[in-house]
Design a protein around this motif. Structure first.
Motif, PDB file in Angstrom:
ATOM      1  N   PHE A 410     -31.254  -1.807   2.414  1.00  0.00           N
ATOM      2  CA  PHE A 410     -30.041  -2.035   1.637  1.00  0.00           C
ATOM      3  C   PHE A 410     -29.451  -0.750   1.092  1.00  0.00           C
ATOM      4  CE2 PHE A 410     -33.735  -2.924  -1.221  1.00  0.00           C
ATOM      5  CZ  PHE A 410     -33.589  -1.870  -2.105  1.00  0.00           C
ATOM      6  N   VAL A 411     -28.180  -0.895   0.671  1.00  0.00           N
ATOM      7  CA  VAL A 411     -27.473   0.100  -0.122  1.00  0.00           C
ATOM      8  C   VAL A 411     -26.894  -0.632  -1.326  1.00  0.00           C
ATOM      9  CG1 VAL A 411     -26.955   1.640   1.792  1.00  0.00           C
ATOM     10  CG2 VAL A 411     -25.388  -0.226   1.265  1.00  0.00           C
ATOM     11  N   PHE A 412     -26.453   0.115  -2.313  1.00  0.00           N
ATOM     12  CA  PHE A 412     -25.819  -0.491  -3.493  1.00  0.00           C
ATOM     13  C   PHE A 412     -24.317  -0.453  -3.290  1.00  0.00           C
ATOM     14  CE2 PHE A 412     -24.459   0.046  -8.080  1.00  0.00           C
ATOM     15  CZ  PHE A 412     -24.656  -1.288  -8.415  1.00  0.00           C
ATOM     16  N   ASP A 413     -23.641  -1.560  -3.608  1.00  0.00           N
ATOM     17  CA  ASP A 413     -22.207  -1.654  -3.346  1.00  0.00           C
ATOM     18  C   ASP A 413     -21.355  -1.031  -4.445  1.00  0.00           C
ATOM     19  OD1 ASP A 413     -22.215  -3.450  -5.464  1.00  0.00           O
ATOM     20  OD2 ASP A 413     -21.437  -5.142  -4.303  1.00  0.00           O
ATOM     21  N   GLY A 414     -21.975  -0.370  -5.404  1.00  0.00           N
ATOM     22  CA  GLY A 414     -21.235   0.305  -6.456  1.00  0.00           C
ATOM     23  C   GLY A 414     -20.877  -0.568  -7.624  1.00  0.00           C
ATOM     24  N   ARG A 415     -21.186  -1.864  -7.541  1.00  0.00           N
ATOM     25  CA  ARG A 415     -20.796  -2.757  -8.625  1.00  0.00           C
ATOM     26  C   ARG A 415     -21.955  -3.619  -9.103  1.00  0.00           C
ATOM     27  NH1 ARG A 415     -15.848  -6.767  -7.669  1.00  0.00           N
ATOM     28  NH2 ARG A 415     -17.422  -7.857  -6.417  1.00  0.00           N
ATOM     29  N   GLN A 416     -22.455  -4.531  -8.247  1.00  0.00           N
ATOM     30  CA  GLN A 416     -23.471  -5.461  -8.753  1.00  0.00           C
ATOM     31  C   GLN A 416     -24.461  -5.930  -7.710  1.00  0.00           C
ATOM     32  OE1 GLN A 416     -21.340  -8.946 -10.082  1.00  0.00           O
ATOM     33  NE2 GLN A 416     -20.719  -9.540  -8.014  1.00  0.00           N
TER      34      GLN A 416
END
Length: 471
Positions: A410-416
């Protein structure tokens, strides 16, 4: 970017990065040592085998596209950047999270590669690393599928018997007019002018790090694994893995432990010379910097940490606490009649750049190999171990709550949410490879669709999240 890179035969892979995922690329090497049970924990993090079964991410646990509600719930405007390859040709594919469709025409290049996001103080820069042909290419921040100016960093320093390609793994901005290219298969940093506009431009210089080769390291490489530029110190800090790729368990291709330790060396970006990390004489030992002196001259002027096999781009500057954090994938003890020994030195180390003192902050030897890492805010990381993921408060020495049904990479989508790839079980007993979004603080996962491969027979070489800059 968290990356799963390097594979030989059955050797599993190491990953690491600031906010993305990486995969196995041709004859690159990887090392994800097995659990204490002796079972090999390695599997393709980004695209598990079809017979992997549920793997904790059954399609029944995810909402179907029709139930997902507003597509914008998957995250802010931006793209998942997939790097696909069949070994001979690579494609960079931008998957729009809002429309759940490929945007633009995939950028194609020879061989295999991945993306890299340089989170420079002056603003993030997006790069395509065309690793098999040693080209680093700056991408259009508003249309990342479009190629831009490029630099060829192969050079002529291939050692006798060494890998043909230099294997660029990161491009880190320095002061104006300079960026530093880490080449995993070589012992010299390449310095480029990131404002040049040519095609396959040459580096402007190199910085030799061969003095840091461990004396007992039979592959004779420093194994550059990550770097951080700190403008206030005018220093580039480079993480050297110091692993010996000739020290493998012969039955399962697991990386074996040695006495070497990862090192962090400092480059003065005004002179592009190696200096002491604490600001003193570069020729002197780093004093209390762990056991740096144990390596003889190779340890002079370097910090050390106690982990082993640092993941790619696993060196992070924790600014609120003025320290470095280093994530290491660990190694297996030398084999006995029963095979490779127990996992050791899989951990997160914290290091004080002012004194060189380090400590083990988080022991991960009871977990599978850390396949994914994403920083979700100034205090938290999401850590993924293939079949499970956790939120970790970096001010503590223990993993926090589990993240149910997280993607396997995974990566983080910058929000939640964590966005990435998983294997979903189908009602007929088969499975499919999917793109999944999972809130970091609980809630239902959302099935975004199938992985958008551009051709049959491709594997995933990288995964990043990129959000275009605001006007």
């Amino acid at each position: 970017m968290s990356r799963t890179r390097r594979c030989v035969a059955g050797l599993s892979f190491a990953i690491g990065a600031w906010a993305g995922v990486f995969a196995c690329s041709s004859d690159d090497i990887i090392y994800a040592p097995g659990r204490d049970s002796g079972a090999d924990s390695g599997h393709d993090a980004t695209l598990p085998p079809d017979d992997a079964g549920d793997a904790g991410t059954d399609a029944a646990d995810a909402q179907t596209p029709g139930d997902a509600g507003d597509a914008g719930d998957a995250g802010p405007a931006g793209w998942l950047l997939f790097s696909f390859s069949d070994g001979t040709k690579g494609d960079l594919t931008a998957y729009n999270l809002a429309s759940r469709a490929v945007e633009g025409t995939p950028l194609s290049y020879s061989g295999f590669g991945t993306t890299y996001i340089d989170r420079a103080p002056s603003g993030a820069v997006l790069w395509n690393l065309e690793q098999r042909i040693d080209v680093v290419r700056k991408l259009d921040p508003r249309a990342p599928w479009q190629g831009g100016p490029s630099w060829n960093v192969r050079l002529d320093d291939r050692p006798d018997g060494g890998d043909q390609y230099a294997d660029p793994v990161a491009v880190v901005s320095g002061p104006a007019g300079k960026a530093y290219v880490l080449r995993f298969n070589r012992n010299a940093l390449a310095v480029i002018d990131p404002e040049a506009q040519g095609d396959a431009s040459a580096p402007i210089k190199t910085i030799d790090l061969s003095r840091f080769v461990e004396g007992s390291d039979s592959d004779r490489r420093v194994d550059m694994a990550g770097a951080v530029y700190l403008p206030d110190r005018k220093r580039l800090y480079v993480l050297l893995g110091n692993i010996d790729l000739n020290k493998l368990d012969p039955t399962r291709f697991l990386l074996l432990c040695t006495t070497a330790k990862p090192r962090i060396v400092a480059i003065d970006v005004e002179t592009d010379t190696v200096v002491s990390p604490t600001g003193g004489d570069a020729g002197a030992d780093a004093g209390d910097a762990g056991d740096a002196g144990d390596a003889g001259d190779a340890g002079a002027g370097a910090f050390t940490v106690d982990g082993f096999n640092p993941v790619f781009n696993g060196l992070v500057y924790d600014a609120p606490r003025d320290r470095f954090l280093v994530l290491s994938g660990g190694c297996n003890e030398p084999p006995t009649d029963a095979g490779a020994g127990a996992v050791r030195r899989r951990q997160v180390d914290a290091l004080d750049p002012n004194t060189g003192r380090s400590e083990t902050l988080l022991d991960l030897t009871a977990k599978e190999y850390p396949l994914s890492r994403a920083q979700t805010d100034a205090t938290h990381w999401a850590l993924g171990f293939g079949s499970e993921a956790f939120l970790w408060d970096v001010t503590t020495g223990a993993l926090g709550p589990a993240i149910p049904n997280a993607p396997q990479s995974f990566v983080f989508d910058g929000r939640q949410s964590l966005v990435g790839t998983a294997t979903a079980a189908l009602p007929d007993g088969g499975s499919e490879s999917i793109v999944l979004s999972t809130p970091i603080n609980g809630g239902d996962s959302t099935l975004l669709g199938p992985i958008p491969f551009t051709a049959p027979g491709q594997f995933i070489g990288g995964l990043d999240f990129w959000s275009p800059p605001q006007p």
